[in-house]
Scaffold this motif. Structure first.
Motif, mmCIF file in Angstrom:
data_model
loop_
_atom_site.group_PDB
_atom_site.id
_atom_site.type_symbol
_atom_site.label_atom_id
_atom_site.label_comp_id
_atom_site.label_asym_id
_atom_site.label_seq_id
_atom_site.Cartn_x
_atom_site.Cartn_y
_atom_site.Cartn_z
ATOM 1 N N VAL A 9 6.910 4.687 0.856
ATOM 2 C CA VAL A 9 6.490 5.278 -0.418
ATOM 3 C C VAL A 9 5.405 4.427 -1.061
ATOM 4 N N GLY A 10 5.560 3.107 -1.015
ATOM 5 C CA GLY A 10 4.513 2.227 -1.544
ATOM 6 C C GLY A 10 3.205 2.385 -0.795
ATOM 7 N N ALA A 11 3.277 2.430 0.540
ATOM 8 C CA ALA A 11 2.063 2.597 1.344
ATOM 9 C C ALA A 11 1.451 3.975 1.135
ATOM 10 N N TRP A 12 2.312 4.999 0.957
ATOM 11 C CA TRP A 12 1.791 6.340 0.679
ATOM 12 C C TRP A 12 0.994 6.366 -0.619
ATOM 13 N N MET A 13 1.483 5.693 -1.664
ATOM 14 C CA MET A 13 0.752 5.646 -2.929
ATOM 15 C C MET A 13 -0.623 5.015 -2.737
ATOM 16 N N ALA A 14 -0.689 4.013 -1.871
ATOM 17 C CA ALA A 14 -1.986 3.386 -1.593
ATOM 18 C C ALA A 14 -2.931 4.376 -0.937
ATOM 19 N N GLU A 15 -2.444 5.089 0.088
ATOM 20 C CA GLU A 15 -3.296 6.027 0.803
ATOM 21 C C GLU A 15 -3.656 7.247 -0.039
ATOM 22 N N TYR A 21 -8.625 0.945 -6.368
ATOM 23 C CA TYR A 21 -8.848 0.370 -7.688
ATOM 24 C C TYR A 21 -9.001 -1.138 -7.695
ATOM 25 N N THR A 22 -8.507 -1.820 -6.682
ATOM 26 C CA THR A 22 -8.632 -3.273 -6.662
ATOM 27 C C THR A 22 -8.276 -3.794 -5.279
ATOM 28 N N PRO A 23 -8.861 -4.912 -4.874
ATOM 29 C CA PRO A 23 -8.370 -5.566 -3.658
ATOM 30 C C PRO A 23 -6.888 -5.934 -3.808
ATOM 31 N N LEU A 24 -6.197 -5.993 -2.702
ATOM 32 C CA LEU A 24 -4.762 -6.298 -2.644
ATOM 33 C C LEU A 24 -3.895 -5.166 -3.197
ATOM 34 N N ALA A 25 -4.471 -3.991 -3.395
ATOM 35 C CA ALA A 25 -3.699 -2.879 -3.952
ATOM 36 C C ALA A 25 -2.582 -2.443 -3.009
ATOM 37 N N THR A 26 -2.893 -2.292 -1.717
ATOM 38 C CA THR A 26 -1.872 -1.824 -0.777
ATOM 39 C C THR A 26 -0.720 -2.808 -0.687
ATOM 40 N N ALA A 27 -1.031 -4.093 -0.553
ATOM 41 C CA ALA A 27 0.031 -5.101 -0.487
ATOM 42 C C ALA A 27 0.869 -5.091 -1.756
ATOM 43 N N THR A 28 0.222 -4.935 -2.907
ATOM 44 C CA THR A 28 0.943 -4.904 -4.177
ATOM 45 C C THR A 28 1.887 -3.716 -4.243
ATOM 46 N N LEU A 29 1.427 -2.558 -3.805
ATOM 47 C CA LEU A 29 2.255 -1.352 -3.854
ATOM 48 C C LEU A 29 3.450 -1.448 -2.923
ATOM 49 N N VAL A 30 3.257 -1.986 -1.733
ATOM 50 C CA VAL A 30 4.366 -2.094 -0.775
ATOM 51 C C VAL A 30 5.371 -3.149 -1.230
ATOM 52 N N ILE A 31 4.877 -4.300 -1.686
ATOM 53 C CA ILE A 31 5.789 -5.355 -2.145
ATOM 54 C C ILE A 31 6.537 -4.896 -3.399
ATOM 55 N N GLY A 32 5.818 -4.282 -4.333
ATOM 56 C CA GLY A 32 6.456 -3.822 -5.557
ATOM 57 C C GLY A 32 7.521 -2.782 -5.303
ATOM 58 N N ALA A 33 7.306 -1.921 -4.314
ATOM 59 C CA ALA A 33 8.284 -0.885 -3.992
ATOM 60 C C ALA A 33 9.576 -1.462 -3.447
ATOM 61 N N ASN A 34 9.537 -2.710 -2.970
ATOM 62 C CA ASN A 34 10.728 -3.371 -2.438
ATOM 63 C C ASN A 34 11.259 -4.489 -3.326
ATOM 64 N N ARG A 94 -8.419 -7.542 -9.373
ATOM 65 C CA ARG A 94 -8.508 -7.300 -10.818
ATOM 66 C C ARG A 94 -7.115 -7.239 -11.422
ATOM 67 N N ALA A 95 -6.913 -8.024 -12.482
ATOM 68 C CA ALA A 95 -5.585 -8.162 -13.073
ATOM 69 C C ALA A 95 -5.059 -6.850 -13.652
ATOM 70 N N GLY A 96 -5.896 -6.120 -14.374
ATOM 71 C CA GLY A 96 -5.450 -4.890 -15.020
ATOM 72 C C GLY A 96 -4.939 -3.860 -14.031
ATOM 73 N N PRO A 97 -5.758 -3.489 -13.038
ATOM 74 C CA PRO A 97 -5.270 -2.532 -12.035
ATOM 75 C C PRO A 97 -4.050 -3.047 -11.264
#
Length: 374
Positions: A9-15, A21-34, A94-97
């Protein structure tokens, strides 16, 4: 839910477009989802400790308000001291995104956990009340399929990653195709879905973009979750009326999901002193889709002193806190009492299921042995 579902689900949100919106977005979404599942470390302390702590503090409102800031800070530190030291030419995160993506992904976790029958304590640490959606089984292959389609399109571009996804695809397909309890329409639908993902990966990038596939699958996932939740809400009152018509007064009915079969509900009806079990099959005609699915089990709305003494055992505090639909078997022994505790959500008449325990008490209701919890 299982962590594969949370990760997909986290990776899907990235795709679906959030990774732009920012570098490290995919990693952030996957880690945050867990991230709320950091409490899984308590499983090393034993089953009862797991029942006591899991889906509590780290899944509650206080932690959920703090996790996005923690994750954003960690990602910014990684960006500054690791990522851009290795590659100074890269644009900074970027901190905000990152904070926004952290919030969305972290909140997706308790939302999925709430949908199953295990429960989640959303108000911790202020209130330990369990909340249940009673819609999804803890492991749901349809979430994997819908969330994973666009992720596989985007990630399976090298032989190594393609091989990994192939192994995962074979394993999940076996889980759906081989069990006899999965109906043939579900197996056909799964096969069609897997074939569609393979076609999209091999040729579909020329026709549909990964983001468009992610959007379509996201709509499908939302519709699926809504439909399966609605199915439970419809099945429960119908089963209650059906049981009452057969002379079984029940207080309420809980509609539990069945593994890999979104067309069936396993309903548990709470009578004055018995649990009744009903199967609802939406693929059958409206006049015949309800049937009794097993023998009744005893229910103790007001447990006696023997059961209360067993539940008060210090090594059962997690189980006592987690029990939702308990059933007890009390047997008198030469030394005192033997109490078997189960939760009918998972164990039914078989001992050894999730949340099962056996407690030995002497005649003064003192603990004889250290209770075992599964």
């Amino acid at each position: 839910m299982d962590n594969l579902a949370h990760s997909l689900v986290g990776a899907w949100m990235a795709e679906a477009g959030l990774k732009r919106y920012t570098p490290l977005a995919t990693a952030t979404l996957v880690i945050g989802a867990n991230l709320p599942d950091v409490d899984a470390v308590v499983t090393f302390a034993g089953s009862d400790a797991s029942l006591y702590w899991r889906r509590g503090w780290t899944h509650g409102v206080l932690a959920l308000s703090l996790w996005p800031f923690v994750l954003t800070g960690l990602m910014l530190l990684w960006d500054r001291f690791v990522r851009r030291r290795r590659h100074p030419e890269l644009a900074p995160a970027r901190a905000g995104p990152l904070l926004l993506l952290s919030t969305v992904s972290v909140l997706s976790h308790p939302a999925l956990d709430w949908l199953n029958t295990y429960g989640v304590r959303l108000l911790m640490p202020f209130d330990g009340t369990w909340f249940y959606g009673d819609a999804l089984f803890i492991v749901d292959p349809w979430v994997w399929l819908l969330a994973g389609a666009a992720v596989i399109m985007a990630d399976a571009r090298t032989r190594k990653s393609a091989a990994g996804w192939m192994v995962l695809g074979v394993a999940t397909t076996a889980l759906v195709m081989f069990p006899a309890f999965v109906p043939w329409p579900a197996k056909v639908l799964w096969a069609v879905g897997v074939a569609a993902i393979l076609w999209l990966r091999l040729k579909g990038t020329h026709v549909l973009s990964t983001q468009r596939v992610a959007t379509v699958c996201g709509v499908g996932l939302v519709l699926y979750l809504g439909a399966i939740f609605l199915g439970s809400q419809v099945a429960a009152p119908r089963a209650q009326e059906w049981l009452k018509a057969q002379g079984h007064p029940v207080e309420r009915v809980i509609a539990g999901p069945v593994p890999a079969n979104p067309f069936v509900r396993d309903l548990i009806a709470l009578g004055p002193d018995r649990y009744h079990f009903v199967r609802a099959d939406f693929l059958r005609g409206s006049d015949a889709h309800l049937e009794l699915s097993g023998p009744t089990l005893p229910r103790e709305p007001n447990p006696g002193p023997v059961i209360q003494a067993a539940l008060a055992a210090p090594h059962l505090r997690g189980l006592a806190n987690w029990l939702r639909l308990p059933t007890y078997q009390v047997a008198e022994t030469e030394a005192g009492w033997r109490v078997m505790i189960d939760d009918v959500r998972y164990s039914r008449s078989q001992s050894g299921g999730l949340g099962s325990a056996v407690v030995e008490l002497d005649k003064e209701l003192r603990l004889v042995n250290r209770p075992t919890v599964e």
